[in-house]
Write an enzyme that holds these catalytic residues in place. Structure first.
Site, PDB file in Angstrom:
ATOM      1  N   VAL A  30      -7.247  -3.352 -10.461  1.00 52.81           N
ATOM      2  CA  VAL A  30      -8.262  -3.491  -9.417  1.00 52.81           C
ATOM      3  C   VAL A  30      -8.855  -2.142  -9.042  1.00 52.81           C
ATOM      4  CG1 VAL A  30      -8.666  -4.181  -7.028  1.00 52.81           C
ATOM      5  CG2 VAL A  30      -7.250  -5.595  -8.505  1.00 52.81           C
ATOM      6  N   GLY A  31      -8.015  -1.135  -8.891  1.00 52.85           N
ATOM      7  CA  GLY A  31      -8.506   0.198  -8.511  1.00 52.85           C
ATOM      8  C   GLY A  31      -7.398   1.215  -8.655  1.00 52.85           C
ATOM      9  N   VAL A  75      -3.670  -0.218  -7.973  1.00 52.44           N
ATOM     10  CA  VAL A  75      -3.492  -1.568  -7.456  1.00 52.44           C
ATOM     11  C   VAL A  75      -3.848  -2.559  -8.552  1.00 52.44           C
ATOM     12  CG1 VAL A  75      -4.251  -3.276  -5.779  1.00 52.44           C
ATOM     13  CG2 VAL A  75      -3.892  -0.924  -5.080  1.00 52.44           C
ATOM     14  N   ASP A  86      -7.807   6.748   8.844  1.00 54.97           N
ATOM     15  CA  ASP A  86      -8.668   6.674   7.655  1.00 54.97           C
ATOM     16  C   ASP A  86      -9.511   5.406   7.674  1.00 54.97           C
ATOM     17  OD1 ASP A  86      -9.805   7.608   5.355  1.00 54.97           O
ATOM     18  OD2 ASP A  86      -8.193   6.964   4.024  1.00 54.97           O
TER      19      ASP A  86
END
Length: 492
Positions: free
Chosen positions: A10-11, A18, A126
């Site tokens: 996913v990333g 992930v 964040d």
């Protein structure tokens, strides 16, 4: 981790990747965050244990849900509920800003989630569009708690290098190490205008350029922050920008309603002590005009319940599919399993059929249709066993790679997109992108994300665009103290 089937990457970011996975038993789709380095890396261990500790404390409808924690070959794996959409995705789809009511719903939930964290003495540090997930029903879930932490005790200090630059409060930019919940409220203020106008409010290219954008809009820093700026060795030889005339929010965005400008201004007060708490923001007129807050609170509960039902329903088809495959296989055997009765009268030429019946409780049983002597023929037939193809197990990505196709269309925290799969023509360095006006950059990972920022929003060329970044000896979180870490089930 063998119980999860890897469906794709996913990333990925500086500390981990992930993966979208499926639980082989229940069929539930989950997001598994794998830390790239082993437990031997002190920084990775600290970030992992902090995220685990905080997410175990925080259970709320507007926070991502941690389902399971595993450790395999000295690597941490965090299993989260899967959500494939972020506010950043919406901003890319609608570059001129989101619908007013949609922005109201998102901001209400964002403030609600952050307020819950603050009520438990935890600051996120964040908040940005990439870290705000949105479920299919429209429920917002804050994610990426790797940089979150509990509020400091009196005399204790934080690290100042947190938050992506565009959403970083002025106290962080000048190097203040005594800050609090107000840094998250500042980020909310940045999101208010960005959601409705489609462009980042303060898109600075460096820390000094970021301060220039802020001061151009809000005026000079408070005396304490000015003093910290000139004491900070990072800014040695650099002077604060001199702003002759400010461009306030109402002048910059004349089309925004007055109530929106008021909400943003309250969040973006230059003095952190004068920024409101989240509970106060939820009572702002922006959320209470026309009875929005009361009406949406009821709607939100229905959305949460719908998500719970969707998760339950997603498990059932998987089980029904297995049962159907089993029944189909048994049906084929019923059609083909014909055994010659060798003990019967030779003159009788008819074949005797046997039926195999599957039981959920007892497994496969053999039911004899004709005489008992025919039962021995089943073992010789060779068709009484059903063959199944094993599903792929989650590989141990020791080298940081996953043997699967990347899926950049999904976004799971706390990571950036893989641009090579989205737009192969985009260069990895600073360069010109055809059809794209500027870059979005994640300051934590230094990787470029899918851009949507508008042009001509940076400071004048040659003015305060000095490439000065905050440097911290060691690692970004090295000066944060930690309480005792929770015990976690280890799986080797």
């Amino acid at each position: 981790m063998e119980k999860y089937e890897n469906l794709g990457l996913v990333g990925e970011g500086s500390y981990g990747m992930v993966m979208k996975c499926r639980n082989k038993d229940s069929g539930r789709i989950v997001a598994i965050k794998k830390f790239l380095e082993s437990d031997d890396d002190k920084m990775v261990k600290k970030i992992a244990m902090r995220e685990i500790k905080l997410l175990k404390q925080l259970r709320h409808e507007n926070l991502v849900n941690l389902l399971e924690v595993c450790k395999k070959k000295k690597r941490w794996y965090l299993v989260f509920e899967f959500v494939d959409h972020t506010v950043l995705d919406d901003l890319e789809l609608f570059p001129n800003g989101l619908d007013y009511q949609l922005a109201q719903k998102y901001l209400f939930q964002i403030i609600n989630g952050i307020g819950f964290c603050h009520s438990h003495s935890i600051i996120h540090r964040d908040i940005k569009p990439e870290n705000i997930l949105v479920s299919q029903s429209g429920v917002v879930k804050l994610c990426d708690f790797g940089f979150a932490r509990t509020l400091a005790a009196p005399g204790e200090v934080y690290t100042d290098y947190v938050a992506t630059r565009w959403y970083r409060a002025p106290e962080l930019l000048v190097g203040d190490v005594k800050y609090g919940k107000a840094v998250d409220v500042w980020a909310i203020g940045c999101l208010v205008t960005e959601m409705l106008m489609g462009e980042p409010l303060f898109p600075g290219d460096s820390d000094i350029d970021q301060l220039y954008h802020i001061m151009l809009c809000l005026g000079n820093l408070i005396p304490r922050h000015q003093e910290l700026f000139y004491k900070n060795p990072v800014f040695a030889g650099v002077r604060l920008p001199e702003i002759k005339e400010t461009v306030p929010l109402e002048r910059r965005y004349p089309r925004l309603p007055e109530v929106v400008i008021d909400l943003a201004k309250k969040c973006l007060h230059i003095d952190p002590d004068k920024r409101p708490f989240c509970a106060e923001l939820l009572h702002h007129d922006f959320f209470h005009m026309d009875g929005f807050a009361e009406r949406f609170s009821q709607e939100l509960q229905l959305k949460v319940q719908k998500d719970v039902r969707n998760i339950s329903l997603s498990k059932k088809p998987q089980n029904r599919k297995k049962e159907k495959e089993k029944d189909d296989s048994l049906g084929e055997e019923r059609k083909t399993l014909v055994v010659q009765d060798t003990n019967a009268d030779p003159k009788i030429k008819d074949s005797k059929a046997f039926k195999i019946k599957g039981s959920k409780m007892d497994g496969e049983k053999v039911e004899k249709v004709s005489r008992a002597s025919n039962a021995s023929c089943l073992n010789d037939n060779g068709m009484s066993h059903i063959k199944t193809v094993p599903s792929t197990s989650l590989p141990d990505c020791s080298n940081g790679s996953v043997g699967c196709t990347r899926n950049p269309g999904m976004a799971i925290p706390p990571l950036t997109y893989n641009l090579s799969a989205v737009a192969p023509t985009i260069n990895s360095g600073m360069g010109t992108i055809s059809g794209v006006q500027s870059y979005r950059v994640d300051e934590k990972t230094k990787k470029y994300c899918i851009p949507f920022a508008k042009p001509n929003k940076h400071s004048p060329a040659g003015v305060y665009n000095i490439n000065v970044t905050t440097s911290v000896s060691g690692s970004p979180l090295s000066d944060d103290s930690e309480a005792d870490l929770p015990r976690v089930e280890h799986q080797h």
